[in-house]
Design a protein around this motif. Structure first.
Motif, mmCIF file in Angstrom:
data_model
loop_
_atom_site.group_PDB
_atom_site.id
_atom_site.type_symbol
_atom_site.label_atom_id
_atom_site.label_comp_id
_atom_site.label_asym_id
_atom_site.label_seq_id
_atom_site.Cartn_x
_atom_site.Cartn_y
_atom_site.Cartn_z
ATOM 1 N N GLN A 139 0.836 -1.197 0.000
ATOM 2 C CA GLN A 139 0.000 0.000 0.000
ATOM 3 C C GLN A 139 0.873 1.250 0.000
ATOM 4 O O GLN A 139 1.752 1.398 0.849
ATOM 5 N N PRO A 140 0.658 2.155 -0.944
ATOM 6 C CA PRO A 140 1.466 3.379 -0.966
ATOM 7 C C PRO A 140 1.076 4.308 0.177
ATOM 8 O O PRO A 140 -0.099 4.409 0.541
ATOM 9 N N SER A 141 2.062 4.971 0.729
ATOM 10 C CA SER A 141 1.801 5.928 1.802
ATOM 11 C C SER A 141 1.279 7.236 1.212
ATOM 12 O O SER A 141 1.371 7.476 0.002
ATOM 13 N N GLN A 144 4.163 8.935 -0.468
ATOM 14 C CA GLN A 144 4.511 8.357 -1.770
ATOM 15 C C GLN A 144 3.535 8.811 -2.854
ATOM 16 O O GLN A 144 3.937 9.153 -3.970
ATOM 17 N N LEU A 145 2.252 8.820 -2.535
ATOM 18 C CA LEU A 145 1.249 9.275 -3.499
ATOM 19 C C LEU A 145 1.447 10.749 -3.838
ATOM 20 O O LEU A 145 1.328 11.153 -5.005
ATOM 21 N N LYS A 146 1.772 11.541 -2.829
ATOM 22 C CA LYS A 146 1.996 12.972 -3.051
ATOM 23 C C LYS A 146 3.183 13.197 -3.981
ATOM 24 O O LYS A 146 3.133 14.037 -4.889
ATOM 25 N N GLU A 150 3.004 15.015 -7.621
ATOM 26 C CA GLU A 150 3.701 16.290 -7.816
ATOM 27 C C GLU A 150 4.828 16.182 -8.840
ATOM 28 O O GLU A 150 5.250 17.192 -9.406
ATOM 29 N N GLY A 151 5.319 14.960 -9.083
ATOM 30 C CA GLY A 151 6.425 14.761 -10.016
ATOM 31 C C GLY A 151 7.654 14.248 -9.302
ATOM 32 O O GLY A 151 7.989 14.721 -8.208
ATOM 33 N N VAL A 152 8.334 13.266 -9.901
ATOM 34 C CA VAL A 152 9.517 12.673 -9.286
ATOM 35 C C VAL A 152 10.672 12.648 -10.285
ATOM 36 O O VAL A 152 10.472 12.617 -11.501
ATOM 37 N N MET A 194 7.474 4.641 -9.971
ATOM 38 C CA MET A 194 7.169 3.832 -8.790
ATOM 39 C C MET A 194 8.451 3.480 -8.027
ATOM 40 O O MET A 194 8.506 3.568 -6.794
ATOM 41 N N ASN A 195 9.486 3.096 -8.753
ATOM 42 C CA ASN A 195 10.759 2.767 -8.106
ATOM 43 C C ASN A 195 11.340 3.967 -7.368
ATOM 44 O O ASN A 195 11.949 3.826 -6.301
#
Length: 238
Positions: A139-141, A144-146, A150-152, A194-195
């Motif tokens: 489950q993503p926190s 992590q979702l934020k 917002e962009g990674v 995701m990674n």
């Protein structure tokens, strides 16, 4: 007419793809290799790609394929692996896949011989949304979702544009599923995103491009697209 547009109308790839061919010394004009992307083509010029004469075609083909895992998104593969064109009945027109889905990713892929259309669909400036169904290991926190929304940073000099996360839920086997909407098309972008936030992708499938969903097309099958569906592909959705 500029050489990249001419070659796109010859249905050997999108404008971005044919530019790769040009700078790779695969295109000649009147017997001379051309690598200058600003080259203008005249009606009397003889243009060759891989030593074969090419001419613009008026017959346009548009297919929707539900790509299975285990196929390369390419017209050929020097390692002898299956390509997505192995799933399409042979046609006298030179068709090619639009954009990319990696070897292990399933789902929606457009096959065409229309280079200008392909350019509209994949060029980042057009910001056509693509929706992916993702199954991840945990489950993503909220954090992590934020980060994903917002962009990674997925490459040394590339940070993704904001994405949209929807339909998040837990599956019976303890894994989690969500849909992510992006408009860019970097190589393995969703997996890298995701990674980057510490999540492991177990399954990935593209389910929508623009305003057109994959629907119930069986895995490994394809069908022709109607004019209205072609227009839906190019639809910008908020």
């Amino acid at each position: 007419m500029r050489i990249n547009r001419f070659l796109a109308q010859c249905n050997i790839g999108s404008r971005r793809k044919v530019e790769e061919y040009i700078v790779s010394n695969r295109v000649s004009v009147n017997g001379k290799i051309v690598t200058d992307l600003s080259t203008q083509i005249l009606p009397t010029d003889i243009v060759k790609f891989d030593n074969n004469i090419v001419k613009p075609s008026n017959v346009k083909l548009y297919y929707l394929l539900n790509k299975p895992s285990g196929y390369i998104t390419s017209v050929s593969d020097d390692r002898g692996r299956h390509t997505v064109l192995d799933l399409i009945e042979q046609t006298p027109e030179h068709i090619f896949p639009v954009g990319r889905l990696d070897y292990n990713t399933e789902g929606m892929l457009i096959i065409t011989n229309d280079g200008d259309f392909a350019n509209q669909l994949i060029h980042p400036s057009h910001e056509i949304n693509k929706v992916y169904q993702v199954i991840i290991n945990t489950q993503p926190s909220i954090d992590q979702l934020k980060q994903l929304e917002e962009g990674v940073k997925i490459e040394e000099d590339f940070v993704t544009s904001p994405s949209v996360i929807t339909n998040q839920h837990k599956l019976n086997n303890g894994t989690y599923q969500l849909d992510i909407t992006i408009h860019e098309g970097k190589n393995r972008q969703v997996r890298k995103m995701m990674n980057a936030v510490g999540l492991n992708v177990l399954y990935l499938k593209r389910i929508k491009i623009g305003g057109l969903p994959l629907g119930n097309l069986p895995l490994g099958k394809y069908r022709k697209l109607s004019n209205s569906e072609i227009n839906l592909l190019l639809k910008k959705e908020k």
